[in-house]
Scaffold this motif. Structure first.
Motif, PDB file in Angstrom:
ATOM      1  N   GLY A 187       0.053  13.415   4.816  1.00 13.59           N
ATOM      2  CA  GLY A 187      -0.904  12.979   4.202  1.00 13.59           C
ATOM      3  C   GLY A 187      -1.302  11.396   4.310  1.00 13.59           C
ATOM      4  N   PHE A 188      -1.041  10.734   5.563  1.00 11.31           N
ATOM      5  CA  PHE A 188      -1.444   9.661   6.028  1.00 11.31           C
ATOM      6  C   PHE A 188      -2.151   9.672   7.163  1.00 11.31           C
ATOM      7  N   LEU A 189      -3.256   8.783   7.279  1.00 11.01           N
ATOM      8  CA  LEU A 189      -3.873   8.882   8.416  1.00 11.01           C
ATOM      9  C   LEU A 189      -3.723   7.647   9.553  1.00 11.01           C
ATOM     10  N   ARG A 190      -3.275   7.946  10.560  1.00 13.55           N
ATOM     11  CA  ARG A 190      -2.996   6.774  11.704  1.00 13.55           C
ATOM     12  C   ARG A 190      -3.812   7.032  12.633  1.00 13.55           C
ATOM     13  N   SER A 191      -4.408   5.676  13.166  1.00  7.21           N
ATOM     14  CA  SER A 191      -5.353   5.831  14.397  1.00  7.21           C
ATOM     15  C   SER A 191      -4.518   5.776  15.533  1.00  7.21           C
ATOM     16  N   VAL A 192      -4.897   6.938  16.514  1.00  8.68           N
ATOM     17  CA  VAL A 192      -4.349   6.759  17.734  1.00  8.68           C
ATOM     18  C   VAL A 192      -4.390   5.685  18.821  1.00  8.68           C
ATOM     19  N   GLU A 193      -5.527   5.137  18.820  1.00  8.32           N
ATOM     20  CA  GLU A 193      -6.055   4.004  19.496  1.00  8.32           C
ATOM     21  C   GLU A 193      -5.192   2.604  19.019  1.00  8.32           C
ATOM     22  N   SER A 223      -0.740  17.217   2.005  1.00  7.27           N
ATOM     23  CA  SER A 223       0.264  16.365   2.219  1.00  7.27           C
ATOM     24  C   SER A 223       1.131  15.958   0.919  1.00  7.27           C
ATOM     25  N   LYS A 224       2.071  15.347   1.113  1.00  6.91           N
ATOM     26  CA  LYS A 224       2.743  14.796  -0.030  1.00  6.91           C
ATOM     27  C   LYS A 224       3.261  13.175   0.091  1.00  6.91           C
ATOM     28  N   THR A 225       3.731  12.676  -1.175  1.00  9.13           N
ATOM     29  CA  THR A 225       3.651  11.099  -1.172  1.00  9.13           C
ATOM     30  C   THR A 225       5.007  10.945  -0.460  1.00  9.13           C
ATOM     31  N   VAL A 226       4.939   9.998   0.250  1.00  9.31           N
ATOM     32  CA  VAL A 226       6.556   9.247   0.855  1.00  9.31           C
ATOM     33  C   VAL A 226       6.260   7.811   0.693  1.00  9.31           C
ATOM     34  N   SER A 227       7.490   7.404   0.994  1.00  9.17           N
ATOM     35  CA  SER A 227       7.934   5.849   0.635  1.00  9.17           C
ATOM     36  C   SER A 227       7.372   5.235   1.920  1.00  9.17           C
ATOM     37  N   PRO A 228       7.090   3.803   2.036  1.00  8.81           N
ATOM     38  CA  PRO A 228       6.632   3.205   2.849  1.00  8.81           C
ATOM     39  C   PRO A 228       7.504   3.152   3.956  1.00  8.81           C
ATOM     40  N   ASN A 229       8.790   3.048   3.803  1.00  6.36           N
ATOM     41  CA  ASN A 229      10.143   3.132   4.771  1.00  6.36           C
ATOM     42  C   ASN A 229       9.934   4.401   5.455  1.00  6.36           C
ATOM     43  N   ASP A 230       9.670   5.558   4.965  1.00  4.35           N
ATOM     44  CA  ASP A 230       9.433   6.901   5.517  1.00  4.35           C
ATOM     45  C   ASP A 230       8.202   6.912   6.459  1.00  4.35           C
ATOM     46  N   LYS A 231       7.339   6.287   6.130  1.00  5.19           N
ATOM     47  CA  LYS A 231       6.041   6.048   6.903  1.00  5.19           C
ATOM     48  C   LYS A 231       6.424   5.282   8.238  1.00  5.19           C
ATOM     49  N   VAL A 232       7.201   4.463   8.175  1.00  2.00           N
ATOM     50  CA  VAL A 232       7.475   3.729   9.400  1.00  2.00           C
ATOM     51  C   VAL A 232       8.695   4.333  10.423  1.00  2.00           C
ATOM     52  N   LEU A 271      -8.096  -0.053   8.678  1.00  2.00           N
ATOM     53  CA  LEU A 271      -6.965  -0.079   9.366  1.00  2.00           C
ATOM     54  C   LEU A 271      -5.951  -1.227   8.891  1.00  2.00           C
ATOM     55  N   LEU A 272      -4.796  -0.672   8.384  1.00  2.00           N
ATOM     56  CA  LEU A 272      -3.904  -1.691   8.068  1.00  2.00           C
ATOM     57  C   LEU A 272      -2.401  -1.256   8.629  1.00  2.00           C
ATOM     58  N   ASP A 273      -1.307  -2.256   8.397  1.00  2.00           N
ATOM     59  CA  ASP A 273      -0.049  -1.650   8.806  1.00  2.00           C
ATOM     60  C   ASP A 273       0.245  -0.424   7.942  1.00  2.00           C
ATOM     61  N   CYS A 274       1.069   0.559   8.534  1.00  2.00           N
ATOM     62  CA  CYS A 274       1.390   1.586   8.007  1.00  2.00           C
ATOM     63  C   CYS A 274       2.185   1.632   6.477  1.00  2.00           C
ATOM     64  N   SER A 283      -2.451   2.521  16.346  1.00  5.34           N
ATOM     65  CA  SER A 283      -1.392   2.668  15.689  1.00  5.34           C
ATOM     66  C   SER A 283      -1.231   2.100  14.378  1.00  5.34           C
ATOM     67  N   LEU A 284      -2.143   1.917  13.752  1.00  8.08           N
ATOM     68  CA  LEU A 284      -2.444   1.498  12.187  1.00  8.08           C
ATOM     69  C   LEU A 284      -2.858   2.794  11.489  1.00  8.08           C
ATOM     70  N   CYS A 285      -2.642   2.434  10.001  1.00  9.05           N
ATOM     71  CA  CYS A 285      -3.113   3.395   9.398  1.00  9.05           C
ATOM     72  C   CYS A 285      -3.991   3.342   8.303  1.00  9.05           C
ATOM     73  N   VAL A 286      -4.919   4.156   7.660  1.00  9.64           N
ATOM     74  CA  VAL A 286      -5.880   4.018   6.904  1.00  9.64           C
ATOM     75  C   VAL A 286      -5.402   3.533   5.537  1.00  9.64           C
ATOM     76  N   GLY A 287      -6.072   2.434   5.104  1.00 11.33           N
ATOM     77  CA  GLY A 287      -5.827   1.730   3.672  1.00 11.33           C
ATOM     78  C   GLY A 287      -6.870   1.324   3.236  1.00 11.33           C
ATOM     79  N   LEU A 288      -6.809   0.534   2.107  1.00  8.54           N
ATOM     80  CA  LEU A 288      -7.911  -0.104   1.239  1.00  8.54           C
ATOM     81  C   LEU A 288      -8.003  -1.504   1.960  1.00  8.54           C
ATOM     82  N   ALA A 289      -9.222  -1.897   1.903  1.00  8.06           N
ATOM     83  CA  ALA A 289      -9.482  -3.125   2.495  1.00  8.06           C
ATOM     84  C   ALA A 289      -9.098  -4.385   1.111  1.00  8.06           C
TER      85      ALA A 289
END
Length: 329
Positions: free
Chosen positions: A68-74, A10-19, A95-98, A76-82
């Motif tokens: 580089g970002f993991l998104r749950s299929v079920e 993966s490579k780092t992308v901005s939050p806007n790119d993720k959405v 799972l958090l907002d992407c 539609s949220l992404c893996v982040g830190l609690a």
């Protein structure tokens, strides 16, 4: 099928790119995340925390891994830190907002998080909490212990995973093959009423057998939970590794449970199989249930129904579903 590492680095992308990328996720490959050392998968708890789970083809445990970002299929949220925005090593993953996702790169069989701009912790990876000594239900956290076996992970392509699991359940065309699918036992049959000997008092019919390794307080917790759920004590046979006796305060606590036959062996490390066999051979009731010392009985455990099935059918073994496993009676 294990994912090609170079194909998903993966490579780092901005939050806007993720959405913006979210619309294209449905066309991407899906992966199960399997810790290869124990063969367990990353599952999702009711609170949407990442936990260890059986790799269950019936449950939706797949993720997309895009940039580089993991998104749950079920979900539609992404893996982040609690503890988003206040992270430390050891934080559990959720799972958090992407827009709040963290970037995890697959490098040499580990999902790596590079925290270069935070507090200088550098390279972290995902692993079960505590690293070694894995058991189901453990939280998935970020850790510095990236060289341990517990952090090794495979990305299993979802369609191949489901195809492999389905093949295990399909009857073989060769009826002489001794695969489990060709030798499924017949359905249980009701016994003639004249042969039925019903258990009237649960505590006179069922013994709980527990093998522990110097964890008497967990055994006491289990005994308390059984009494709470069933509104009665069940006889318990506990086999504990020796050879040293427990301190007097622990002995006094055990003595408060006259239903517990607590046996400390002469061996320092007897092993779970041999210990359970010793306990089973001491059983005098009609039935017994094997439990681990860290089990806890809950309201969903219908022990009376399990006994009824054994009393009235030709079954020799019944099991009840728990949060993470099957406990047979």
């Amino acid at each position: 099928t294990i994912a090609n590492t170079t194909a998903i680095t993966s490579k780092t992308v901005s939050p806007n790119d993720k959405v913006e990328q979210s619309a294209s996720f449905s066309h991407k490959l899906k992966y199960r995340l399997q810790f290869s050392h124990e063969g367990l998968c990353v599952g999702i708890s009711k609170l949407k925390r990442l936990t260890l789970s059986f790799c269950n083809p019936v449950k939706q445990q797949a993720f997309y891994h895009i940039n580089g970002f993991l998104r749950s299929v079920e979900f539609s949220l992404c893996v982040g830190l609690a503890g988003f925005n206040n992270s430390t090593s050891g934080d559990s993953l959720t799972l958090l907002d992407c827009t709040q996702a963290i970037s995890l790169n697959l490098e040499k069989g580990r999902l790596i998080y590079r925290d270069d701009q935070a507090d200088g912790r550098g390279v972290l990876c995902i692993a079960p909490e505590g690293g070694g000594g894995i058991w189901l239900g453990k939280k998935i956290v970020l850790t510095k212990k990236c060289k341990t076996d517990a952090s090794q992970i495979d990305l299993l392509e979802e369609s191949a995973f489901l195809r492999d699991r389905a093949a295990l359940l399909m009857p073989s065309g060769d009826k002489s093959c001794d695969s489990p699918s060709n030798n499924r036992p017949p359905m249980a049959k009701l016994l003639p009423e004249i042969q039925v000997e019903r258990c009237k008092i649960l505590s006179e019919c069922v013994t709980v057998v527990v093998k522990t390794a110097r964890r008497p307080l967990l055994v006491i917790r289990l005994a308390e939970s059984i009494k709470t759920v069933l509104n009665q004590d069940l006889p318990m046979i506990v086999i504990d590794d020796g050879p040293n006796p427990h301190p007097s305060d622990i002995v006094a606590k055990i003595a408060q449970f006259p239903n517990i036959n607590y046996v400390t062996t002469e061996s320092k490390d007897l092993g779970i199989s041999e210990g359970r066999m010793i306990g089973v051979n001491m059983v005098t009731t009609k039935y017994f249930v094997n439990m681990d010392d860290d089990n806890v009985a809950t309201e969903s455990w219908d022990a009376a129904k399990m006994v009824e099935l054994l009393d009235t059918t030709d079954l020799s073994l019944v099991g009840g579903k728990t949060d993470s496993a099957l406990i047979p009676l």
